[in-house]
Design an enzyme around this catalytic site. Structure first.
Site, PDB file in Angstrom:
ATOM      1  CG  ASP A 297     -35.930  -6.322 -11.225  1.00 29.31           C
ATOM      2  OD1 ASP A 297     -34.836  -6.876 -11.480  1.00 29.31           O
ATOM      3  OD2 ASP A 297     -36.296  -5.280 -11.797  1.00 29.31           O
ATOM      4  CG  HIS A 298     -36.314  -8.554 -14.404  1.00 26.43           C
ATOM      5  ND1 HIS A 298     -35.164  -8.333 -15.127  1.00 26.43           N
ATOM      6  CD2 HIS A 298     -36.765  -7.338 -14.044  1.00 26.43           C
ATOM      7  CE1 HIS A 298     -34.954  -7.031 -15.220  1.00 26.43           C
ATOM      8  NE2 HIS A 298     -35.907  -6.394 -14.550  1.00 26.43           N
TER       9      HIS A 298
ATOM     10  NE  ARG B 146     -36.051   3.282 -16.386  1.00 27.12           N
ATOM     11  CZ  ARG B 146     -36.073   1.977 -16.619  1.00 27.12           C
ATOM     12  NH1 ARG B 146     -37.190   1.358 -16.850  1.00 27.12           N
ATOM     13  NH2 ARG B 146     -34.955   1.296 -16.607  1.00 27.12           N
TER      14      ARG B 146
ATOM     15  NE  ARG C 136     -37.364   2.517 -20.391  1.00 28.37           N
ATOM     16  CZ  ARG C 136     -36.186   3.087 -20.119  1.00 28.37           C
ATOM     17  NH1 ARG C 136     -36.021   4.381 -20.372  1.00 28.37           N
ATOM     18  NH2 ARG C 136     -35.205   2.393 -19.572  1.00 28.37           N
TER      19      ARG C 136
ATOM     20  CG  HIS D 246     -31.794  -3.619 -20.915  1.00 32.56           C
ATOM     21  ND1 HIS D 246     -32.656  -4.521 -21.483  1.00 32.56           N
ATOM     22  CD2 HIS D 246     -32.327  -3.326 -19.699  1.00 32.56           C
ATOM     23  CE1 HIS D 246     -33.667  -4.756 -20.651  1.00 32.56           C
ATOM     24  NE2 HIS D 246     -33.484  -4.044 -19.556  1.00 32.56           N
TER      25      HIS D 246
ATOM     26  CG  HIS E  47     -35.821  -8.030 -18.536  1.00 28.01           C
ATOM     27  ND1 HIS E  47     -36.907  -7.366 -18.023  1.00 28.01           N
ATOM     28  CD2 HIS E  47     -34.803  -7.128 -18.548  1.00 28.01           C
ATOM     29  CE1 HIS E  47     -36.567  -6.128 -17.730  1.00 28.01           C
ATOM     30  NE2 HIS E  47     -35.306  -5.947 -18.042  1.00 28.01           N
TER      31      HIS E  47
ATOM     32  CG  ASP F 140     -38.377  -4.615 -23.560  1.00 27.06           C
ATOM     33  OD1 ASP F 140     -37.515  -4.701 -22.666  1.00 27.06           O
ATOM     34  OD2 ASP F 140     -39.174  -3.669 -23.643  1.00 27.06           O
TER      35      ASP F 140
ATOM     36  CG  HIS G 120     -42.002  -0.524 -22.026  1.00 28.97           C
ATOM     37  ND1 HIS G 120     -41.993   0.432 -21.044  1.00 28.97           N
ATOM     38  CD2 HIS G 120     -40.796  -1.147 -21.944  1.00 28.97           C
ATOM     39  CE1 HIS G 120     -40.831   0.405 -20.413  1.00 28.97           C
ATOM     40  NE2 HIS G 120     -40.095  -0.546 -20.939  1.00 28.97           N
TER      41      HIS G 120
ATOM     42  CB  SER H  60     -38.257  -2.800 -13.721  1.00 31.15           C
ATOM     43  OG  SER H  60     -36.908  -3.085 -13.879  1.00 31.15           O
TER      44      SER H  60
ATOM     45  NE  ARG I 208     -41.729  -0.593 -17.427  1.00 25.50           N
ATOM     46  CZ  ARG I 208     -40.634  -1.288 -17.141  1.00 25.50           C
ATOM     47  NH1 ARG I 208     -40.642  -2.601 -17.261  1.00 25.50           N
ATOM     48  NH2 ARG I 208     -39.555  -0.685 -16.756  1.00 25.50           N
TER      49      ARG I 208
ATOM     50  CG  ASP J 198     -32.284  -4.212 -16.186  1.00 24.65           C
ATOM     51  OD1 ASP J 198     -32.726  -5.245 -16.716  1.00 24.65           O
ATOM     52  OD2 ASP J 198     -32.712  -3.078 -16.441  1.00 24.65           O
TER      53      ASP J 198
HETATM   54  O1  LIG Z   1     -37.575  -0.099 -19.941  1.00 27.12           O
HETATM   55  C1  LIG Z   1     -36.578  -0.823 -20.024  1.00 27.12           C
HETATM   56  O2  LIG Z   1     -35.434  -0.416 -19.811  1.00 27.12           O
HETATM   57  C2  LIG Z   1     -36.760  -2.241 -20.489  1.00 27.12           C
HETATM   58  O3  LIG Z   1     -37.779  -2.300 -21.450  1.00 27.12           O
HETATM   59  C3  LIG Z   1     -37.148  -3.125 -19.361  1.00 27.12           C
HETATM   60  O4  LIG Z   1     -36.254  -3.025 -18.289  1.00 27.12           O
HETATM   61  P1  LIG Z   1     -36.745  -2.903 -16.788  1.00 27.12           P
HETATM   62  O5  LIG Z   1     -38.046  -3.635 -16.722  1.00 27.12           O
HETATM   63  O6  LIG Z   1     -35.673  -3.599 -15.992  1.00 27.12           O
HETATM   64  O7  LIG Z   1     -36.851  -1.477 -16.469  1.00 27.12           O
HETATM   65 MN   LIG Z   2     -35.633  -4.524 -13.674  1.00 28.14          MN
HETATM   66 MN   LIG Z   3     -34.389  -4.114 -17.661  1.00 29.20          MN
END
Ligand SMILES: O=C(O)[C@H](O)COP(=O)(O)O
Ligand SMILES: [Mn+2]
Ligand SMILES: [Mn+2]
Length: 554
Positions: free
Chosen positions: A467-468, A209, A285, A430, A496, A167, A136, A77, A282, A426
């Site tokens: 986005d992915h 987050r 979070r 997960h 992902h 991940d 991350h 993301s 990243r 997404d």
């Molecule tokens: O932070 C997350 O939830 C995952 O590690 C990655 O998901 P996101 O990139 O879609 O937020």
């Molecule tokens: Mn995303």
């Molecule tokens: Mn994700």
């Protein structure tokens, strides 16, 4: 920078209402029973595909297309929304940290030199996500940092780990802990007092987050800083193995634990005089913990103790808040994003998602910068997410609410751009719950329909993309694409993917002669900003990746 004025597009008119919809974690993959998007009823997204190649195509959303180190790096993301919003490809945190470690520059710069005086009498604490996911953080970077810091005088090191399973495959935490334990044992062999001090699953401990649930950060604080947790173990390998034996346990949600000595005393609380590094590159979070570690005035939870430490982030996580104020590696300088250009040209923007993805269409979109560029021209709306649940129990999440809010913004005709992120594919992907992910994909598709219908009513334009990948493939596969079995069972893929994502354009406001160009077969997410800038009636800045569309004369 004073030249913010964009040139008017020679053929496309201004003042259109343009919906920009990002489906989070929605990639393109062959029909398959583990392709939840294929299994789900998704008539709206399917209908777009029929307009290929002119108004539907695929985009690259991983690896170098989004500034990641290698083509084996799945999209995420942060890098995805950065590319969507900024219209250019920036070397991202993962890559910048690699370079700084390889050249040794990380040890020469301000951040490391700021924390270094604490090595003399204090402990160096490293807090972050322990996996090789590359979203991350990365295990190999942590290993290099451990070695580098100890060679530069850190004599007492404590590691506070967060297990992943999101991940990377669930269950992989044990192997990562074993690997890092070997490194720590080696350091001990060299006379460095190094060990793991605490841990917990990333989604339950520390890595919340967008301020969705401060209890998550508090649980981490109690273990990392105060040395208090409901579970106490002599070793981290034992901790992770034992905690995984509990019913429904998984790496993402392991409860917090501390490592204790033979007298039952926590081996590594954070105290006055210590140094702390949060080693995730990243931002989303880590920002909440960064606030707790850095802000003198803080009222999100009772910290009990606020140790006087020297704290540095692996990167600076928020460019607007300048948080944290010390960092080991300079973040990518994502400047002149589309949002900033749009306000300078009088384009009014509405952005919305629910809490867990709110920062994606604001903070990440604007180049890791919080707040408005111009509050007179922008409105950001956050729909509160459910907290304290895993989203497979609520796979529809707030998709309907987001769509209704976007619809209202479109019908009000007050905004030129109405931008949303739909999180379902997404967030539920997960969890690894395949059935729930199918429900999630359907819900996201229904939300797209609501937005498209509103665009229809106002004679506007839509641009729908992602986005992915995530929900389009929910199983770990071997090289020939077959599910890779372990002990006779499939391994559910919670992460992902490397798959491309769709982009569709349309709506009554889009002139018939606007089509996707055919000369950009490798187009990626960074080409989207120039595309919607055109749809707003402007030429994109000359250094943006080229627009995906052309106005044909046939
Ligand atoms: O932070 C997350 O939830 C995952 O590690 C990655 O998901 P996101 O990139 O879609 O937020
Ligand atoms: Mn995303
Ligand atoms: Mn994700």
């Amino acid at each position: 920078m004073d030249n913010w004025k964009l040139k008017e597009h020679p053929q496309l008119s201004r003042n259109n209402i343009v919906a920009v919809v990002v489906l989070d974690g929605w990639g393109e993959f062959k029909p398959d029973k583990y392709n939840c998007i294929h299994v789900a009823d998704t008539p709206t997204m399917d209908s777009f595909k029929k307009s290929a190649p002119g108004r539907w195509r695929l985009l690259r959303a991983h690896g170098s297309a989004v500034g990641l180190p290698t083509e084996d790096d799945m999209g995420n993301s942060e890098v995805g929304h950065n590319a969507l919003g900024a219209g250019r490809i920036f070397a991202q945190g993962a890559k910048l940290v690699d370079l700084a470690l390889a050249s040794g520059k990380i040890y020469q710069d301000e951040g490391f030199n700021y924390i270094k005086p604490s090595f003399e009498t204090g402990t160096l604490h490293l807090i972050g996500l322990l996996s090789d996911g590359g979203v991350h953080s990365r295990l190999d970077q942590l290993q290099l940092l451990l070695k580098g810091a100890s060679e530069r005088g850190a004599k007492r090191i404590r590691l506070h780990i967060l297990t992943d399973g999101r991940d990377v495959l669930d269950g992989s935490s044990v192997g990562f802990v074993e690997t890092i334990e070997k490194d720590l044992a080696e350091l001990r062999g060299k006379g460095v007092d190094a060990q793991i001090a605490s841990g917990g699953g990333r989604m339950y401990v520390t890595m919340d987050r967008y301020e969705n649930d401060w209890d998550v950060v508090k649980r981490g604080w109690d273990a990392q800083v105060l040395g208090e947790a409901p579970h106490k173990f002599k070793s981290a390998v034992e901790a992770v193995k034992k905690l995984r034996e509990q019913p429904n346990a998984n790496d993402q949600y392991l409860p917090p634990f501390v490592i204790v000595d033979e007298n039952g005393k926590a081996v590594g609380p954070i105290v006055d005089g210590d140094a702390v590094v949060t080693f995730n590159f990243r931002a989303d979070r880590m920002v909440m913990l960064a606030k707790a570690l850095e802000y003198e005035d803080f009222d999100k939870f009772d910290r009990v103790r606020f140790p006087k430490i020297r704290y540095a982030g692996m990167l600076q996580y928020d460019g607007e808040l300048k948080l944290p104020s010390h960092y080991l590696v300079s973040p990518p300088e994502i400047d002149r994003t589309s949002g900033e250009y749009l306000v300078h040209n009088g384009v009014r923007t509405f952005a919305c998602s629910e809490t867990v993805k709110f920062g994606h269409v604001t903070f990440f979109w604007n180049g890791n910068r919080s707040g408005y560029f111009d509050s007179n021209l922008e409105e950001y709306v956050e729909i509160p997410s459910d907290s304290g649940i895993t989203f497979n129990v609520q796979p529809k999440m707030k998709a309907l609410e987001i769509a209704e809010r976007a619809k209202k913004a479109i019908l009000s005709r007050r905004f030129h751009q109405v931008r949303v992120n739909l999180p379902n594919s997404d967030m539920v992907g997960h969890t690894g719950d395949i059935e729930a992910t199918v429900v999630a994909c359907k819900a996201a598709d229904e939300a797209v329909k609501i937005i498209i219908d509103a665009i229809e009513k106002v004679g506007g334009i839509y641009l729908v993309t992602a986005d992915h990948g995530n929900a389009e493939d929910m199983v770990k596969r071997n090289k020939s694409g077959e599910p890779l079995l372990k002990d006779g069972n499939i391994q559910v893929l919670t992460s992902h993917t490397l798959k491309p994502v769709p982009i569709a354009i349309g709506g009554p406001g889009l002139p018939d002669d606007v089509k996707f160009r055919t000369d950009l077969p490798n187009g990626g997410l960074a080409n989207v900003a120039a595309t919607f800038i055109n749809l707003h009636g402007y030429e994109a800045p000359s250094d943006y990746e080229p627009s995906l569309i052309e106005v044909t004369d046939d």
